[in-house]
Design an enzyme around this catalytic site. Structure first.
Site, short mmCIF file in Angstrom:
data_model
loop_
_atom_site.label_atom_id
_atom_site.label_comp_id
_atom_site.label_asym_id
_atom_site.label_seq_id
_atom_site.Cartn_x
_atom_site.Cartn_y
_atom_site.Cartn_z
N GLU A 105 0.83 -1.19 0.00
CA GLU A 105 0.00 0.00 0.00
C GLU A 105 0.87 1.25 0.00
OE1 GLU A 105 -2.83 -0.55 3.17
OE2 GLU A 105 -4.05 -1.74 1.81
N CYS A 161 5.82 -6.86 7.46
CA CYS A 161 6.89 -6.39 8.34
C CYS A 161 7.19 -7.46 9.38
CB CYS A 161 6.49 -5.09 9.03
SG CYS A 161 7.84 -4.37 10.00
N CYS A 165 5.48 -4.89 16.06
CA CYS A 165 4.99 -3.92 17.05
C CYS A 165 3.52 -4.24 17.32
CB CYS A 165 5.16 -2.49 16.53
SG CYS A 165 6.86 -2.14 16.06
N SER A 248 11.50 6.54 8.39
CA SER A 248 11.20 6.20 9.78
C SER A 248 11.66 4.78 10.07
CB SER A 248 9.70 6.33 10.02
OG SER A 248 9.37 5.90 11.33
N SER A 271 10.91 5.65 15.69
CA SER A 271 9.70 5.31 16.45
C SER A 271 10.11 4.90 17.85
CB SER A 271 8.96 4.16 15.76
OG SER A 271 8.63 4.54 14.45
N LEU A 272 10.08 5.86 18.76
CA LEU A 272 10.50 5.58 20.13
C LEU A 272 9.33 4.96 20.90
CD1 LEU A 272 12.83 5.79 22.12
CD2 LEU A 272 12.15 8.13 22.62
N ASN A 273 8.24 5.68 20.95
CA ASN A 273 6.96 5.13 21.41
C ASN A 273 6.89 4.75 22.89
OD1 ASN A 273 6.04 5.45 18.83
ND2 ASN A 273 6.26 3.33 18.24
N ASN A 347 -4.00 5.04 16.02
CA ASN A 347 -5.10 4.77 15.08
C ASN A 347 -5.55 3.33 15.30
OD1 ASN A 347 -5.05 7.31 13.57
ND2 ASN A 347 -3.03 6.63 12.87
N CYS A 390 -1.31 6.17 9.83
CA CYS A 390 -0.14 5.44 10.34
C CYS A 390 -0.55 4.11 10.96
CB CYS A 390 0.53 6.22 11.46
SG CYS A 390 1.26 7.74 10.94
#
Ligand code: SAH
Ligand code: SF4
Length: 407
Positions: A105, A161, A165, A248, A271-273, A347, A390
């Protein structure tokens, strides 16, 4: 009829897609066909500047050379948009098919949605305004002359992927395969062709579009490093300057260390998050391999350019990483670094054990970070209604049926 010389063809690329090959390989191919080297340049120009979809469109090459290329089994090989969904905010999400039938996508965020400069934040919008100066005044007076001046394309780097995560829908696919450099850059070419975007100021176009790219689609770019960086080089030929690209990563250390040594490189977002290893491990298992301290150490090796920051993305997950205590921990981690924070409200996706934090909590988190002197921006979600925001990319065919399908 043209003949090929046997010696040279041994160095030439194997038959298959031409889009994705750099100039030296195109030249080797052309020489192998007993043609002058400048034909290689013409082919390169047709692929990356004109973005031709078929060999027949390359009017600069003689017809018999085009026929020979076809007979040898060469194609342009641009990936193909096979499905489109359009959001009420103008965002478009595409299902793009590669030659082997695998799909990824890609997302188009058009002008007029409030400024995208590579990373989709309010900071980006401010930077953009500053840079455009008089141009933006001209554009406001005559928008038709600047049709896509701030559009952003979100590009995928892998089919699926492997990073897993917990809050990300792409993770549910697992990893199917890496994309080639041509398939990564080809998504951009396919989308630009769909919107008939003219990038180059040559050929009498006085107002070339300025397109931003974010490598934030499906996949982990730094687990497909060589192809990702080769794609960046191709994209700079189209031409899109690397200063308008942002990549990213979830924090793949070897990739970050290689990236630090590149001379041509996009801006970096990480991407620490989470504000500590324990929370990060629970939502990003990759932390067990490379913890936050190791990640920050690797980031310190990147020689930042003039006016360059590292962006830390921080997906806010209600009740998990969004308290003021977490904000304080985050401040302690990164104070002193040349960085900014992009806060992304989570999201949602089906069957995922998370929830959005309340709006008041998001603002309080942002204020706390800003008060410590660290720029923090809340990233606006784009195309949520079509699952284009995202972490929502998971191949259109698997999405709920309420999508608006355009041709
Ligand atoms: N694999 C890379 C790039 C793609 S993900 C990476 O992880 O950095 C792009 C961004 O979307 C990352 O910052 C990621 O943390 C974020 N993200 C993933 N799932 C999300 C979701 N459901 N809601 C909001 N952001 C999400
Ligand atoms: Fe992969 Fe990025 Fe999703 Fe993590 S957030 S699973 S790294 S695409």
């Amino acid at each position: 009829m043209l003949n090929k010389t046997k010696d040279d063809t041994e160095k030439a690329p194997a038959p298959g897609p031409l889009f994705g090959l750099p100039l030296p390989e195109l030249t080797a191919l052309i020489k192998g066909l007993n043609q002058p080297a400048y034909r290689g340049k013409q082919l390169h120009e047709a692929l990356y500047r004109q973005r031709v979809a078929s060999l027949d469109e390359i009017s600069t090459l003689p017809a018999d050379l085009r026929e020979l290329l076809k007979a040898e089994g060469y194609t342009i090989g641009l990936p193909e948009i096979v499905q489109t969904a359009r959001s009420i905010d103008g965002t478009e999400r595409y299902l793009i098919r590669m030659a082997d039938g695998e799909t990824v996508e890609t997302v188009w965020m058009p002008d007029g949605d409030g400024g995208e400069r590579g990373d989709g934040s309010q900071a980006a919008e401010e930077e953009e305004k500053e840079e455009q100066g008089n141009n933006s005044i001209a554009a406001e007076q005559n928008p038709a002359a600047f049709p896509y001046r701030r559009s952003t394309i979100c590009v995928s780097s892998q089919v699926g992927c492997a990073v897993n995560c917990q809050f990300c829908l792409t993770a549910k696919l697992g990893i199917r395969r890496n994309l080639t450099a041509g398939e990564i850059a080809g998504q951009v070419a396919a989308v630009l062709n769909r919107h008939q975007v003219a990038l180059s100021s040559s050929r009498g176009n006085p107002n070339p579009a300025r397109i931003n790219l974010v490598f934030m689609g499906m996949g982990e770019p730094f687990l497909n490093y060589a192809n990702f960086i080769a794609a960046v080089r191709l994209l700079t030929q189209m031409p899109i300057p690397e200063s308008r690209m942002t990549v990213s990563t979830s924090g793949i250390l070897p990739g970050i260390l290689d990236f630090a040594k590149e001379t041509v490189r996009p801006k970096l977002a990480v991407s620490l998050n989470a504000s500590n290893d324990q929370v990060r491990e629970s939502i990003m298992p990759i932390t067990r391999k490379w913890n936050i301290a190791a990640l920050l150490e690797a980031l310190a090796t990147i020689p930042l350019r003039n006016r360059e920051w590292i962006t830390f993305e921080y997906v806010l997950l209600g009740g998990i990483n969004d308290s003021l205590q977490h904000a304080d921990e985050l401040i302690a981690l990164i104070s002193g670094m040349r960085c900014k924070i992009n806060l992304i409200v989570w999201n949602s996706g089906p069957n995922m054990p998370f929830h959005e934090p309340p709006q008041s909590g998001v603002s309080a988190f942002q204020k706390r970070i800003m008060a410590a002197g660290i720029p923090a921006y809340i990233r606006r979600p784009r195309g949520r209604d079509i699952y284009a925001a995202c972490g929502q990319l998971k191949r259109t065919v698997e999405q709920p049926p309420q999508l608006v399908e355009l041709a």
